[in-house]
Design a protein around this motif. Structure first.
Motif, PDB file in Angstrom:
ATOM      1  N   HIS A  66       2.087   9.187 -10.926  1.00 52.78           N
ATOM      2  CA  HIS A  66       2.664   7.856 -10.944  1.00 52.78           C
ATOM      3  C   HIS A  66       2.491   7.244 -12.327  1.00 52.78           C
ATOM      4  O   HIS A  66       1.423   7.288 -12.895  1.00 52.78           O
ATOM      5  CB  HIS A  66       1.975   6.995  -9.913  1.00 52.78           C
ATOM      6  CG  HIS A  66       2.479   5.609  -9.903  1.00 52.78           C
ATOM      7  ND1 HIS A  66       3.737   5.295  -9.452  1.00 52.78           N
ATOM      8  CD2 HIS A  66       1.933   4.462 -10.325  1.00 52.78           C
ATOM      9  CE1 HIS A  66       3.925   4.017  -9.574  1.00 52.78           C
ATOM     10  NE2 HIS A  66       2.842   3.465 -10.108  1.00 52.78           N
ATOM     11  N   ALA A 281      -6.742  10.163  -9.302  1.00 50.18           N
ATOM     12  CA  ALA A 281      -6.806   9.059  -8.347  1.00 50.18           C
ATOM     13  C   ALA A 281      -6.433   7.770  -9.042  1.00 50.18           C
ATOM     14  O   ALA A 281      -5.658   6.972  -8.533  1.00 50.18           O
ATOM     15  CB  ALA A 281      -8.201   8.952  -7.769  1.00 50.18           C
ATOM     16  N   LEU A 282      -6.929   7.617 -10.226  1.00 51.12           N
ATOM     17  CA  LEU A 282      -6.667   6.390 -10.944  1.00 51.12           C
ATOM     18  C   LEU A 282      -5.204   6.287 -11.331  1.00 51.12           C
ATOM     19  O   LEU A 282      -4.561   5.277 -11.149  1.00 51.12           O
ATOM     20  CB  LEU A 282      -7.531   6.332 -12.192  1.00 51.12           C
ATOM     21  CG  LEU A 282      -7.249   5.114 -13.039  1.00 51.12           C
ATOM     22  CD1 LEU A 282      -7.702   3.877 -12.296  1.00 51.12           C
ATOM     23  CD2 LEU A 282      -7.928   5.214 -14.363  1.00 51.12           C
ATOM     24  N   SER A 284      -2.635   7.663 -10.094  1.00 51.37           N
ATOM     25  CA  SER A 284      -1.689   7.456  -9.011  1.00 51.37           C
ATOM     26  C   SER A 284      -1.959   6.119  -8.359  1.00 51.37           C
ATOM     27  O   SER A 284      -1.232   5.683  -7.496  1.00 51.37           O
ATOM     28  CB  SER A 284      -1.786   8.573  -7.990  1.00 51.37           C
ATOM     29  OG  SER A 284      -3.086   8.655  -7.478  1.00 51.37           O
ATOM     30  N   GLY A 285      -3.013   5.453  -8.790  1.00 52.47           N
ATOM     31  CA  GLY A 285      -3.270   4.121  -8.284  1.00 52.47           C
ATOM     32  C   GLY A 285      -3.884   4.151  -6.912  1.00 52.47           C
ATOM     33  O   GLY A 285      -4.062   3.131  -6.286  1.00 52.47           O
ATOM     34  N   PHE A 286      -4.199   5.319  -6.430  1.00 60.41           N
ATOM     35  CA  PHE A 286      -4.663   5.370  -5.066  1.00 60.41           C
ATOM     36  C   PHE A 286      -5.900   6.170  -4.801  1.00 60.41           C
ATOM     37  O   PHE A 286      -6.498   6.747  -5.683  1.00 60.41           O
ATOM     38  CB  PHE A 286      -3.531   5.753  -4.120  1.00 60.41           C
ATOM     39  CG  PHE A 286      -2.742   4.550  -3.923  1.00 60.41           C
ATOM     40  CD1 PHE A 286      -3.153   3.631  -3.007  1.00 60.41           C
ATOM     41  CD2 PHE A 286      -1.726   4.251  -4.773  1.00 60.41           C
ATOM     42  CE1 PHE A 286      -2.508   2.446  -2.894  1.00 60.41           C
ATOM     43  CE2 PHE A 286      -1.070   3.069  -4.672  1.00 60.41           C
ATOM     44  CZ  PHE A 286      -1.467   2.167  -3.713  1.00 60.41           C
ATOM     45  N   SER A 287      -6.213   6.219  -3.553  1.00 56.24           N
ATOM     46  CA  SER A 287      -7.566   6.541  -3.121  1.00 56.24           C
ATOM     47  C   SER A 287      -7.957   7.984  -3.350  1.00 56.24           C
ATOM     48  O   SER A 287      -7.134   8.835  -3.625  1.00 56.24           O
ATOM     49  CB  SER A 287      -7.671   6.225  -1.665  1.00 56.24           C
ATOM     50  OG  SER A 287      -6.651   6.949  -1.017  1.00 56.24           O
TER      51      SER A 287
END
Lengths: 288, 473
Positions: A66, A281-282, A284-287
């Motif tokens: 992302h 994770a970072l 893609s902004g997600f968990s």
């Protein structure tokens, strides 16, 4: 062009977070582990925040991470790889920074990699709509290394804003290759790859521009220090920059000189993080 | 230590005095001058400048003192309204497919194969139903919400939000960039905590880390959306339901932002005192969102990633729930013991034992709170005719049915509101706690970041319950 979509993700020391990270299950991910030995060349990707570094990174590695339209998206390094011609390249996406003075963690990560990681090529992604501000970083990078390719990105947007950048003139003034691109739409990437491989193999010999200080005392001091540094650290390619940083009282560089790290060509890049990196994770902004 | 190295440091130190104090400024000045000269030579402006600059006009509007906040609220409400109204039909469809059709089919296959009842129970009534529930309840809203949110991000709206919030953060004694890490936290708090690395002052970074939990994350949006839909949305005529539910969710999200300010302010006035740093926030140009790519990345990176994580946690949770509600001690199941034990405490807080147990089960992932609550409620209230009975997750074709069920389980509007509040203000999930520990390297601050919100949550819902009871008798 032959491109292999191989990607490695820096593993954090403790895998608990990453092992459950679903990004690992994506079909186009193939972990190769952190093994610098397998790569012919290491390419660093630097630039101001929000110039499209991550887009260039994704386009070259085939990763579909992302990317966000806001500064500060990438605060750690992401790594990926691609094959081009006969060679395998490892691409390291550095955090976007306005300078390399290492006043914050992201600037420090970027600078340490360019300085100590000694990449074979440093690609500086430059926003064509904000050339002047972006050049501040370019000039600082040129002080550290001459193995630089400028990726003049977002030329379509510049056009929309009625700005035309003469990339040939820019290349002449900076003394390094300049490739105009529109990374969002994969335009100009072929030329970028060619320029990277030419600099990596040494076909292109750059004569980078160095900032003129017009300060006789300073020039004298630099000359004297450069001599001393070159005696103690014959392998350091950027003695002039080190001298300037020492004069500016840069703690990190003083430290590196003190304990002799500056001479270490094989600086352990992985240790530099020490933060536990969950880059994917970072990004893609997600968990996890 | 090498003496040559020492010598270099020494002469650098001496030379620095020689050169004089304006050295640093001189270097920067030369750098800017050269950059500007080189840029000038390369840049030309063909033709005339366009008369109307769209970017600037939009910026003036969305970051205006008067219109900035209302526009922000309007956009958020619109996004949630689309999510809530759009998710209903596909959710129902998934229910009937996964639970009405596939579940009985699997049951009959297992029965024909002569598989023992407890294996059938663990696998189908535990693991499968928990997973099916999570998919049915979470997939549709996420598949609508994330692409919309990603489009806003791709367009360049998020930095404008940060710009609008910046001066409030500064007033709260926090770093303006906290607006960005908070925005990231709306996706995932673990990612939000990592993104605080853009803040260079340790003091302000700690504030940002501790308060990131107040940004409502992915795992909690579905809980908010569902509870708002069935408790708040049903208070008004059906055609207004979607809008009112959306407003309720927006209010909870805004309460989270408010708590972020309040807690930041309190921390920076007490244990984390210090100067406020300044920074430049660059507003990136608006870029036309790449619709297809956005759909692709938000479906792959966000929707499926989050769903996968929920499924991974729901599978074992379903097994645990089934076992604990079917393993009897003196004729009472383990889950029942636990729920009864926590019930008095829960009721005092305006919740109930079931919700508290669900929050313990859901420490690894907030996503499974709702499935756990529903399953335990069925078991505890002994509702029949819904699903296959005790300890089995069940089908609910509409929000109204869920409401009926929860009302039978002793829920009131207060329970719903308090659940929404507690979902916003409670301990971070285990992944986030672990990330906080990795980022701060401090057990002390990790403990603070974990316990502070859960204690605040208890206080908030306790007082909400008392005030509520005062007025409703």
């Amino acid at each position: 062009m032959k491109k292999n979509n191989q990607v490695e993700i820096i593993e954090s020391q403790d895998q608990a977070g990453c092992a459950t990270c679903p990004v690992h299950h994506a079909a186009n991910l193939k972990k190769l582990g952190v093994d610098m030995g397998n790569w012919d060349f290491v390419v660093a990707l630097a630039g101001n925040p929000n110039t499209g570094k991550s887009t260039v990174f994704n386009a070259l590695t085939g990763l579909r991470q992302h990317t966000g339209n806001w500064p500060g998206k990438t605060v750690t390094r992401a790594e990926g790889g691609f094959d081009y011609g006969e060679n395998r390249y490892k691409l390291v996406d550095l955090p976007g920074t306005y300078s390399l003075l290492a006043t914050s963690l992201d600037e420090e990560i970027a600078r340490d990699f360019i300085l100590f990681g000694q990449p074979d090529v440093t690609v500086v992604v430059v926003d064509a709509t904000r050339l002047e501000r972006n050049l501040n970083l370019v000039l600082q990078v040129l002080e550290i290394t001459h193995r630089v390719v400028i990726c003049l990105n977002l030329v379509d947007e510049a056009e929309r804003h009625n700005i035309a950048v003469d990339h040939r003139r820019l290349a002449r003034d900076l003394g390094v290759p300049v490739v105009p691109t529109i990374a969002r739409y994969d335009e100009g990437l072929e030329d970028l790859l060619a320029a990277i491989s030419e600099v990596a193999s040494g076909e292109t010999q750059a004569a980078p521009y160095h900032v003129k200080y017009n300060h006789p005392k300073l020039d004298q001091a630099v000359t004297q220090l450069v001599k001393q540094i070159e005696e103690s650290f014959p392998d350091v390619p950027n003695a002039r920059w080190v001298a300037l940083r020492l004069l500016d009282g840069d703690e990190k560089i003083i430290e590196a000189v003190k304990n002799g790290d500056l001479g270490e060509l094989t600086y352990n890049v992985e240790e530099m993080d020490g933060l536990g990196v969950d880059t994917v994770a970072l990004k893609s902004g997600f968990s996890l | 230590m090498n003496s040559n190295y020492e010598k270099i440091i020494k002469s650098a130190h001496d030379l620095r005095w020689d050169i004089g104090g304006d050295f640093h400024e001189k270097i920067m000045e030369s750098l800017y001058t050269d950059a500007s000269r080189i840029a000038d030579r390369a840049v030309t402006h063909p033709g005339d400048t366009p008369r109307f600059d769209l970017d600037r006009t939009i910026d003036r509007l969305v970051t205006s003192r008067i219109w900035g906040f209302p526009l922000m609220l309007l956009l958020l409400t619109a996004v949630f309204w689309l999510t809530i109204t759009g998710a209903n039909a596909p959710s129902g469809l998934l229910y009937s497919l996964l639970i009405d059709i596939i579940h009985p089919f699997l049951k009959s296959v297992f029965a024909n194969l002569g598989i023992p009842w407890w294996i059938d129970g663990v696998l189908l009534d535990g693991a499968y139903l928990a997973t099916a529930w999570v998919v049915a309840v979470m997939l549709p809203p996420m598949a609508i919400f994330f692409p919309l949110f990603t489009l806003l991000e791709d367009f360049g709206y998020l930095p404008r939000v940060a710009f609008n919030l910046d001066h409030i953060f500064r007033k709260a004694g926090a770093h303006g960039k906290q607006a960005l890490s908070m925005t990231m936290g709306f996706g995932c708090n673990a990612a939000g905590v990592i993104s605080t690395r853009i803040i260079d002052s340790p003091r302000e970074r700690l504030i940002a880390i501790i308060t990131n939990n107040f940004a409502l994350c992915n795992g909690r949006w579905p809980t908010q959306i569902l509870i708002a839909t069935i408790f708040i949305g049903t208070l008004v005529p059906a055609h207004l339901g979607g809008l009112i539910s959306a407003l309720a969710v927006v209010s909870i999200a805004l309460l989270g932002v408010l708590l972020t300010f309040v807690v930041s302010w309190a921390l920076s006035r007490t244990v984390l005192k210090g100067e406020v740093s300044t920074f430049n926030l660059e507003l990136p140009p608006y870029r036309p969102p790449r619709i297809l790519q956005t759909l692709y990345t938000s479906v792959i990176d966000r929707t499926l990633v989050v769903l996968w994580r929920a499924v991974v946690f729901a599978l074992p949770a379903g097994v645990v729930l089934w076992v604990s509600s079917n393993l009897l001690i003196n004729g009472v199941s383990i889950a029942e013991y636990l729920v009864n034990f926590l019930n008095p405490f829960g009721l005092l807080l305006g919740l109930n034992g079931v919700i508290l147990v669900a929050y313990i089960v859901a420490i690894p992932a907030n996503e499974i709170v709702i499935p756990t609550i529903l399953m335990l409620t069925v078991m505890m209230s002994g509702v029949t005719g819904v699903g296959a009975g005790s300890g089995v997750m069940f089908e609910l074709e509409s929000g109204l049915q869920t409401l009926d069920l929860l009302t039978m389980g002793g829920w009131t509007l207060l329970t719903g509101i308090n659940l929404m509040l507690f979902s916003l203000v409670h301990n971070p999930c285990s992944t986030t706690i672990y990330t906080i520990y990795k980022e701060t390297g401090s057990v002390k601050w990790t403990t603070v970041a974990t316990l502070l919100p859960v204690l605040m949550g208890f206080v908030i819902i306790f007082f909400t319950a008392q005030i509520w009871r005062l007025f409703t008798g």
